[in-house]
Write an enzyme that holds these catalytic residues in place. Sequence first.
Site, PDB file in Angstrom:
ATOM      1  N   SER A 121       0.793  -1.226   0.000  1.00 37.31           N
ATOM      2  CA  SER A 121       0.000   0.000   0.000  1.00 37.31           C
ATOM      3  C   SER A 121       0.826   1.277   0.000  1.00 37.31           C
ATOM      4  O   SER A 121       0.369   2.296  -0.503  1.00 37.31           O
ATOM      5  CB  SER A 121      -0.962   0.004   1.194  1.00 37.31           C
ATOM      6  OG  SER A 121      -0.283  -0.291   2.392  1.00 37.31           O
ATOM      7  N   HIS A 145      -5.093  -3.341  -2.980  1.00 37.50           N
ATOM      8  CA  HIS A 145      -4.672  -2.446  -4.067  1.00 37.50           C
ATOM      9  C   HIS A 145      -4.459  -3.200  -5.376  1.00 37.50           C
ATOM     10  O   HIS A 145      -3.949  -2.634  -6.337  1.00 37.50           O
ATOM     11  CB  HIS A 145      -3.391  -1.714  -3.681  1.00 37.50           C
ATOM     12  CG  HIS A 145      -3.535  -0.907  -2.441  1.00 37.50           C
ATOM     13  ND1 HIS A 145      -4.099   0.351  -2.411  1.00 37.50           N
ATOM     14  CD2 HIS A 145      -3.233  -1.201  -1.150  1.00 37.50           C
ATOM     15  CE1 HIS A 145      -4.124   0.796  -1.178  1.00 37.50           C
ATOM     16  NE2 HIS A 145      -3.592  -0.123  -0.385  1.00 37.50           N
ATOM     17  N   LYS A 156     -11.799   0.630  -2.294  1.00 38.64           N
ATOM     18  CA  LYS A 156     -10.759   1.234  -3.147  1.00 38.64           C
ATOM     19  C   LYS A 156     -11.197   1.188  -4.616  1.00 38.64           C
ATOM     20  O   LYS A 156     -12.040   1.982  -5.002  1.00 38.64           O
ATOM     21  CB  LYS A 156      -9.430   0.563  -2.844  1.00 38.64           C
ATOM     22  CG  LYS A 156      -8.964   1.040  -1.461  1.00 38.64           C
ATOM     23  CD  LYS A 156      -7.770   0.366  -0.884  1.00 38.64           C
ATOM     24  CE  LYS A 156      -7.517   0.984   0.503  1.00 38.64           C
ATOM     25  NZ  LYS A 156      -6.717   0.139   1.374  1.00 38.64           N
TER      26      LYS A 156
HETATM   27  C1  PLP Z   1      -6.886  -0.034   2.829  1.00 37.09           C
HETATM   28  C2  PLP Z   1      -6.301  -1.339   3.168  1.00 37.09           C
HETATM   29  C3  PLP Z   1      -6.958  -2.206   4.031  1.00 37.09           C
HETATM   30  C4  PLP Z   1      -8.190  -1.798   4.778  1.00 37.09           C
HETATM   31  O1  PLP Z   1      -9.286  -1.792   3.956  1.00 37.09           O
HETATM   32  P1  PLP Z   1     -10.540  -0.872   4.371  1.00 37.09           P
HETATM   33  O2  PLP Z   1     -11.672  -1.448   3.614  1.00 37.09           O
HETATM   34  O3  PLP Z   1     -10.186   0.515   3.986  1.00 37.09           O
HETATM   35  O4  PLP Z   1     -10.704  -1.027   5.851  1.00 37.09           O
HETATM   36  C5  PLP Z   1      -6.430  -3.460   4.227  1.00 37.09           C
HETATM   37  N1  PLP Z   1      -5.292  -3.830   3.615  1.00 37.09           N
HETATM   38  C6  PLP Z   1      -4.624  -3.005   2.799  1.00 37.09           C
HETATM   39  C7  PLP Z   1      -3.359  -3.487   2.148  1.00 37.09           C
HETATM   40  C8  PLP Z   1      -5.091  -1.732   2.565  1.00 37.09           C
HETATM   41  O5  PLP Z   1      -4.418  -0.894   1.794  1.00 37.09           O
END
Ligand code: PLP
Length: 401
Positions: free
Chosen positions: A186, A214, A246
């Site tokens: 991330s 991602h 995302k």
């Molecule tokens: C954003 C993210 C999460 C958390 O996901 P949310 O739905 O925003 O709680 C988990 N793992 C990674 C690698 C992330 O980037």
Amino acid sequence: MSAVPTSWQAWLSDTLAARDRDGLRRQPVHLDSPQAVRVQRDGRWLDNFCSNDYLGLAAEPALQAALIDAVRRVGVGAGSASLVCGHHHEHAALAEALADWLGVETVLLFGNGYLANLGVLAGLAGRGDAIVQDRLNHASLIDGAIASGAKHLRYAHAEALAAEQRLMSLPENIHKRLLVSDGVFSMDGDIAPVAELVAVAERQQALLVLDEAHAFGVIGEAGRGSVSHAGLRDDAVALRIGTLGKAFGVYGAFAAGPKVLIDTLQQLARPAIYTTALPPALAAVTRVALTHVRDDHWRRANLQANIIQFRAGALAQGWDVMASDTAIQPLLIGDTARTNALSAALLARGFWVSSIRPPTVPNGSARLRVTLSSAHTPEAIARLLDALADLAMDYACVSSP
Ligand SMILES: *Cc1c(COP(=O)(O)O)cnc(C)c1O
């Protein structure tokens, strides 16, 4: 008289003062417009380069209409946990569509990705088990491992052999071993060595878990993530976790895998059990978002073109562009104060690029985390590159002129 005891007051103010002193105080700013590549913040319009809305779906008109329609049909709240009376037909239909897309037997929905990671790791592992994970995995995977009470080992970033050594170092009486990695990291944007991790997991009899937050929507055929990107079969990785917040542009998360694993999580993953189900209308709109994620190849093509344009421009200016082929394109700066100053200077010029600082990233590796979307125009990226060119000299961040 405050309800905060005196014994707490010194600690609270010291904690905040230390954050201020180190330039690490975090505070949300608010938007006055929908989430998009142009956003209004405090009355000013900005080019937004820090969202994870990689496919431009968060404000997609077709999704807005689908959500409004779904709310009329199924209401707003779920009213209960899914195992009590909150599981709607819309949740089941979404889970089935996600499973079909990924070529897995079944899917369990979670409130968000953080809860999914907590639920999967603490649900599958406990005292007497082991979790081996990449040093740069997302905070929620670290927290999940800690919450599980399992033996917790971290390995050098993206080094499958280091992961194997960690697994081999475990006492033989530890039979339940999880090997856990982000699919796309991330804060760095690089892709995990998935094929090597699959081989290590098989040799060491570890259950491989990938966090595709991602990766889903961004890489792989039909946006199916890092397993597809690596040319592997859908069932090569035991368990995959995806967020719906995302590339999907909505909210929520899921774990995908064989029925025996997912059914077990349904029994043991406390963050999926002791919590209200997602609003059914969100599940409905997410099913529409999935059709865009899966079928809108033009969105991924735009995103790829944007990635190539940005990387070429930033590299030509001499920035320390991190090795990434994904939507996350960080410029490594190092010093936290300088990174904050660059982020502020970009803001003054109309660009929103977040400064990512410790403890989110290791000390001395603060960075400008530029994230790209399929919805960015080539002109917007050119504008950002022009601004970066201006700043490169002032801030002496580039290796050569
Ligand atoms: C954003 C993210 C999460 C958390 O996901 P949310 O739905 O925003 O709680 C988990 N793992 C990674 C690698 C992330 O980037």
